[in-house]
Enzyme design. Structure first.
Site, PDB file in Angstrom:
ATOM      1  N   GLU A  74       0.788  -1.234   0.000  1.00 33.01           N
ATOM      2  CA  GLU A  74       0.000   0.000   0.000  1.00 33.01           C
ATOM      3  C   GLU A  74       0.821   1.285   0.000  1.00 33.01           C
ATOM      4  OE1 GLU A  74      -2.894   0.040   3.117  1.00 33.01           O
ATOM      5  OE2 GLU A  74      -3.966  -1.678   2.326  1.00 33.01           O
ATOM      6  N   GLU A  79      -5.659  -8.381   1.024  1.00 28.38           N
ATOM      7  CA  GLU A  79      -6.254  -8.000   2.315  1.00 28.38           C
ATOM      8  C   GLU A  79      -7.717  -7.674   2.107  1.00 28.38           C
ATOM      9  OE1 GLU A  79      -4.487  -4.916   4.787  1.00 28.38           O
ATOM     10  OE2 GLU A  79      -2.486  -5.563   4.167  1.00 28.38           O
TER      11      GLU A  79
HETATM   12  C1  BG6 Z   1      -4.240  -1.929   5.522  1.00 30.35           C
HETATM   13  C2  BG6 Z   1      -2.877  -2.335   6.018  1.00 30.35           C
HETATM   14  O1  BG6 Z   1      -4.182  -0.586   5.215  1.00 30.35           O
HETATM   15  O2  BG6 Z   1      -5.335  -2.037   6.361  1.00 30.35           O
HETATM   16  C3  BG6 Z   1      -2.890  -3.193   7.277  1.00 30.35           C
HETATM   17  O3  BG6 Z   1      -2.115  -2.935   5.021  1.00 30.35           O
HETATM   18  C4  BG6 Z   1      -3.950  -2.642   8.201  1.00 30.35           C
HETATM   19  O4  BG6 Z   1      -1.620  -3.172   7.826  1.00 30.35           O
HETATM   20  C5  BG6 Z   1      -5.308  -2.811   7.546  1.00 30.35           C
HETATM   21  O5  BG6 Z   1      -3.911  -3.143   9.491  1.00 30.35           O
HETATM   22  C6  BG6 Z   1      -6.473  -2.357   8.389  1.00 30.35           C
HETATM   23  O6  BG6 Z   1      -6.281  -1.021   8.771  1.00 30.35           O
HETATM   24  P1  BG6 Z   1      -6.340  -0.570  10.277  1.00 30.35           P
HETATM   25  O7  BG6 Z   1      -5.794   0.804  10.316  1.00 30.35           O
HETATM   26  O8  BG6 Z   1      -7.775  -0.647  10.668  1.00 30.35           O
HETATM   27  O9  BG6 Z   1      -5.482  -1.556  11.037  1.00 30.35           O
END
Ligand code: BG6
Length: 465
Positions: free
Chosen positions: A166, A373
């Protein structure tokens, strides 16, 4: 079975080094920018917590790999901590840090779980940050040397590499909203860092190809589709701009080796267009990825009237707090009046994942895609020894249906990595926002499989649902 997935589809879960490993000082690891940021700015992190312990995966990885196997995962997406291998970013290899990843990859191989490895998930060695960070070409060179070391050390067990996680989200928050380290608010620097990081990606891909390594290399991008909030033409323009700044500025160079003309012209008008060397252009043009990793959580809805620049991220999980994102004169994101939202203000919109996969496929028809993800942050609780996270099951089911539709429409989606394997250090959200298949008790660090873990195991076993 209503949703059968193609043979060999990877059923995975994802983590990142800083969010799960803990053991920040163990075996010669050097500090990363996030270690320092969390220590110096507890007021910016929900609960004032740090990643010092996280899930203690560094010491408990064998148990975690056992759980992955027991719960039917066929793939595991993780990142390597650069400061574990090179405590100051460059210099001699820290053998003890490398030994940890040897143990981890051995355990995954023995368990028959395919590692999908990201080289950089935001944990820049602090020493490099102090020497100018990504704006110093020495950082780019150090990144390529670090990448080459990883290919050489682990390439016998790792066949799937992603250079960066990202870049858009990291740069947006590091250099524009000021929410992540180095916490700047400087659009010109953000643009300069974006081309430096994309250049580092391209040069790492080049090094992988020149090294003749086996396997595949790509990158992981966060891609939130941007829809106009109304039918007004100015909102359509705003959506296109937002999409250009946040998505296309990163996606186009990765997929086609050039920058989107409309955004380049916008940056020229603002006198922040980057200076590219001929080698930058050539490296980008040559660095075609073998696959693209797509991280998807929510879509955006844009309007044009943005009087001022303002940002706010809900890190409390209090529903009354809205996320704010506006760039003066360009666009502002608004809530979808009919949308469903999480407690942290992220819209639940599975259709967005379908749109995204379809659009990328139209742009690069044969490129294999992975959903690297996708998941939902919830304030999960243990009741009578169990975590009944039905909302997560519903979320994942709906998003998998969207993936299935995309596959049925001809998009080569090869796997799905749920964020996350474990409840972990959720950056600014600290530990309250939980994403794991496994609940991690913050006092004992005990792992408790949630209802979603049992459900996901059945899906993985049946290759569908
Ligand atoms: C993504 C990242 O942006 O979202 C992860 O690659 C991250 O590392 C995930 O944990 C969820 O975002 P957050 O800020 O809710 O943990």
């Amino acid at each position: 079975m209503e949703y059968r997935f193609p043979e060999g589809f990877v059923w995975g879960a994802a983590t990142a080094a800083l969010q799960v490993e803990g053991a920040l000082d163990a075996d010669g690891r050097g500090p990363s920018v996030w270690d320092v940021f969390c220590r110096e700015h507890p007021e910016r992190i929900f609960g004032g917590v740090t990643p010092a312990v996280a899930c203690d995966h560094y010491h408990r990885f064998a148990e975690d790999v056992r759980l992955m196997k027991e719960f039917g995962l066929t793939g595991y997406r993780l990142s390597i901590a650069w400061p574990r291998l090179f405590p100051t970013g460059d210099g001699p290899l820290n053998e003890a840090g490398a030994a940890f990843y040897h143990r981890l990859f051995d355990a995954l191989t023995a368990a028959g779980i395919e590692p999908h490895v990201t080289l950089f998930h935001w944990d820049l060695p602090q020493a490099l940050a102090e020497r100018g960070g990504w704006e110093n070409p020495a950082t780019v060179a150090a990144f390529v040397a670090y990448a080459q070391t990883c290919f050489r050390l682990f390439g016998d067990r790792v066949r799937r590499w992603a250079t960066f996680n990202e870049p858009s989200w990291m740069i947006l928050n590091g250099w524009l909203t000021g929410l992540h380290p180095p916490a700047w608010r400087d659009p010109a620097a953000a643009v300069r860092v974006s081309t430096a990081v994309l250049g580092a990606h391209a040069r790492a891909v080049r090094a992988f190809r020149e090294g003749g390594h086996l396997g595949a290399i790509g990158i992981v991008l966060n891609l939130s589709p941007v829809y106009p909030a109304t039918e007004r033409p100015e909102d359509a323009t705003a959506a296109q701009r937002a999409d250009g700044i946040l998505n296309r500025w990163f996606r186009r160079p990765v997929l086609h080796g050039s920058f989107p003309e409309d955004i380049w012209a916008l940056y020229e008008d603002c006198r922040i267009a980057p200076a590219l060397t001929p080698d930058d252009r050539q490296a980008l043009a040559e660095a075609r990825p073998d696959f693209l990793g797509v991280n998807y959580y929510y879509p955006h809805h844009a309007v044009a009237d943005a009087a001022e620049t303002s940002f706010h991220l809900n890190i409390t999980g209090d529903r009354r707090e809205d996320c704010v994102f506006a760039l003066a004169g360009l666009f502002r994101f608004v809530k979808n009046p009919t949308g469903r939202y999480t407690d942290w203000g992220w819209e639940i919109y599975p259709e967005g994942l379908y749109d995204l996969l379809k659009n990328i496929n139209e742009e690069r028809p044969d490129l294999p895609l992975f959903v690297t993800e996708n998941g939902i942050g919830l304030a999960d609780r243990v009741v009578d020894g169990r975590v009944d996270d039905q909302a997560r099951i519903a979320f994942v089911r709906e998003h998998l249906q969207a993936v299935h539709r995309a596959i049925a429409a001809g998009v080569p989606v090869r796997g799905y990595f749920l964020w996350s394997l474990l409840d972990n250090f959720s950056w600014l959200n600290g530990y309250r926002k939980r994403y794991g298949l496994f609940f991690v008790d913050r006092l004992t660090l005990r792992r408790i499989p949630k209802a979603s873990a049992f459900w996901y195991r059945e899906v993985a076993r049946a290759n569908g649902f």
